[in-house]
Design a protein around this motif. Structure first.
Motif, mmCIF file in Angstrom:
data_model
loop_
_atom_site.group_PDB
_atom_site.id
_atom_site.type_symbol
_atom_site.label_atom_id
_atom_site.label_comp_id
_atom_site.label_asym_id
_atom_site.label_seq_id
_atom_site.Cartn_x
_atom_site.Cartn_y
_atom_site.Cartn_z
ATOM 1 N N VAL A 50 4.931 0.171 6.175
ATOM 2 C CA VAL A 50 6.409 -0.033 6.081
ATOM 3 C C VAL A 50 6.804 -1.689 6.474
ATOM 4 C CG1 VAL A 50 8.529 0.661 6.599
ATOM 5 C CG2 VAL A 50 6.763 2.462 6.173
ATOM 6 N N ASN A 51 7.440 -2.164 5.586
ATOM 7 C CA ASN A 51 8.006 -3.502 5.682
ATOM 8 C C ASN A 51 9.402 -3.761 5.425
ATOM 9 O OD1 ASN A 51 8.266 -6.302 6.314
ATOM 10 N ND2 ASN A 51 7.264 -6.943 4.477
ATOM 11 N N GLY A 52 10.207 -3.014 6.045
ATOM 12 C CA GLY A 52 11.586 -3.125 5.623
ATOM 13 C C GLY A 52 11.780 -2.255 4.208
ATOM 14 N N ASP A 53 13.035 -2.918 3.678
ATOM 15 C CA ASP A 53 13.503 -1.985 2.332
ATOM 16 C C ASP A 53 12.859 -2.963 0.984
ATOM 17 O OD1 ASP A 53 14.903 -0.404 3.969
ATOM 18 O OD2 ASP A 53 16.759 -1.270 3.453
ATOM 19 N N HIS A 54 11.344 -2.992 1.319
ATOM 20 C CA HIS A 54 10.735 -3.724 0.070
ATOM 21 C C HIS A 54 9.427 -2.899 -0.228
ATOM 22 C CE1 HIS A 54 13.317 -6.689 1.291
ATOM 23 N NE2 HIS A 54 12.829 -7.063 2.543
ATOM 24 N N GLY A 55 9.556 -1.567 -0.422
ATOM 25 C CA GLY A 55 8.321 -0.725 -0.513
ATOM 26 C C GLY A 55 8.234 -0.645 -2.156
ATOM 27 N N GLY A 56 6.973 -0.498 -2.694
ATOM 28 C CA GLY A 56 6.551 -0.270 -3.937
ATOM 29 C C GLY A 56 6.301 -1.630 -4.638
ATOM 30 N N VAL B 153 9.119 -1.070 -9.305
ATOM 31 C CA VAL B 153 10.221 -0.988 -8.213
ATOM 32 C C VAL B 153 9.780 -1.310 -6.954
ATOM 33 C CG1 VAL B 153 11.480 1.088 -6.981
ATOM 34 C CG2 VAL B 153 11.111 1.308 -9.334
ATOM 35 N N THR B 154 10.587 -2.466 -6.314
ATOM 36 C CA THR B 154 10.270 -2.861 -5.098
ATOM 37 C C THR B 154 11.228 -2.676 -3.894
ATOM 38 O OG1 THR B 154 11.121 -4.915 -5.799
ATOM 39 C CG2 THR B 154 8.795 -4.663 -6.128
ATOM 40 N N ASP B 155 12.170 -1.988 -4.019
ATOM 41 C CA ASP B 155 13.211 -1.557 -3.313
ATOM 42 C C ASP B 155 13.070 -0.435 -2.417
ATOM 43 O OD1 ASP B 155 13.934 -0.143 -5.354
ATOM 44 O OD2 ASP B 155 16.092 -0.715 -5.169
ATOM 45 N N LEU B 156 11.943 0.372 -2.356
ATOM 46 C CA LEU B 156 11.972 1.685 -1.599
ATOM 47 C C LEU B 156 12.243 1.364 -0.174
ATOM 48 C CD1 LEU B 156 8.512 2.933 -3.019
ATOM 49 C CD2 LEU B 156 10.875 3.655 -3.974
#
Length: 307
Positions: A264-270, A232-235
């Motif tokens: 945190v770097n935008g909606d790209h967590g995980g 998952v890469t959209d956290l």
């Protein structure tokens, strides 16, 4: 003899400098930082907004990192600060409100709180068998009275935790976790603590925890989130971080907040998230991981053993 010893002295000096730099980097890394479909868990996430008090600037050193609170949160008083409430019992089976205040060393209600992970007050409810977890951001009135709107509570003994940092007075900049117990009348059906496991499922996501924490020692912990076997890469950011991790100790419900270190770097967590775990007591801990995707908050729970 003196000429031949100079290179060795220089080498020892360079090695010492390199060791000091590495230690500084290590210390810096350690210091950084709704309702679920799972049975026995309710997860409130109401926004904190007071009509009479505005948020203060964050006291955190980095986004997503709050100050490490000392103690296990099982007392209602510390350093002259006290959690007070007239609520000793709450109704079961329906939404209910828990009202409380924090008084300072002068005995007056505290009304100035620093922002910590986007909120001035974090509130947690947990039943004695570590079910029914709720994480709420209550609202404060002009007189310093806070209101936490709780989802339905099952009968039993509950502990209400408050996590905050005063923004004025003798405790300014100090993180506190205080709690009080309440009773929810009715026939109590206790749920056995789920077995120790390295992974769990929540809303179709698989959450896996890697790390072997030792009691009383800071230890890195890695959480990996996948879905349908894929990373998952959209956290999305939740409370200035990609995941919020809270733990409660089996037997006494002692509290611990595991501090995030992933930036945190935008909606790209995980898919991998790092935490600085410092669990003070050996035994089983129930971990509650909260993360957000597509605007929806998910809560995963698993049992971790600490040696």
């Amino acid at each position: 003899m003196f000429a031949s010893s100079r290179p060795a002295v220089r080498q020892r000096a360079l090695a010492a400098a390199g060791t000091a730099a590495a230690l500084a980097m290590t210390l810096a890394a350690c210091g950084s930082s709704d309702n679920s479909s799972m049975p026995g868990m309710d997860h409130g996430a109401t926004s904190s907004a007071s009509a009479s008090a505005k948020a203060s600037p964050s006291t955190g050193d980095m986004p997503g990192m709050d100050h490490m609170a000392s103690g296990n949160g099982l007392s209602d008083t510390k350093d002259g600060y006290r959690l007070t409430s007239q609520n000793t019992t709450l109704q079961s089976g329906k939404q209910t409100a828990y009202r409380f205040a924090v008084t300072g060393p002068d005995g007056r209600p505290v009304t100035s709180f620093a922002v910590d992970q986007t909120e001035r007050m974090h509130f947690y409810a947990i039943r004695s068998d570590l079910t029914g977890f709720q994480h709420i951001h209550p609202t404060m009135g002009a007189d310093g009275t806070w209101t936490a709107d709780l989802a339905s509570l099952a009968p039993g003994t509950w502990r209400m935790f408050t996590s905050f940092t005063p923004d004025s007075g003798p405790g300014k900049g100090t993180a506190f976790v205080l709690s009080r117990a309440v009773t929810v009348p009715g026939p109590e059906a206790k749920t056995p603590l789920p077995a120790v496991a390295k992974s769990t499922e929540a809303d179709g996501y698989t959450v896996t925890v890697k790390g072997e924490p030792m009691a009383g020692m800071a230890h890195p912990l890695t959480v990996t989130i996948t879905k349908d076997g894929k990373p998952v890469t959209d956290l999305q950011s939740y409370l200035d971080t990609y995941a919020h991790l809270t733990a409660f100790h089996e037997g006494d419900t002692a509290f611990a907040h595991l501090h995030p270190t992933t930036k945190v770097n935008g909606d790209h967590g995980g898919p991998d998230l790092s935490f600085n775990a410092e669990l003070p007591t050996a035994g089983n801990w129930r971990l509650f991981l909260q993360f957000q995707t597509s605007g929806k908050l998910h809560t995963a729970a698993l049992t971790l053993n600490v040696g």
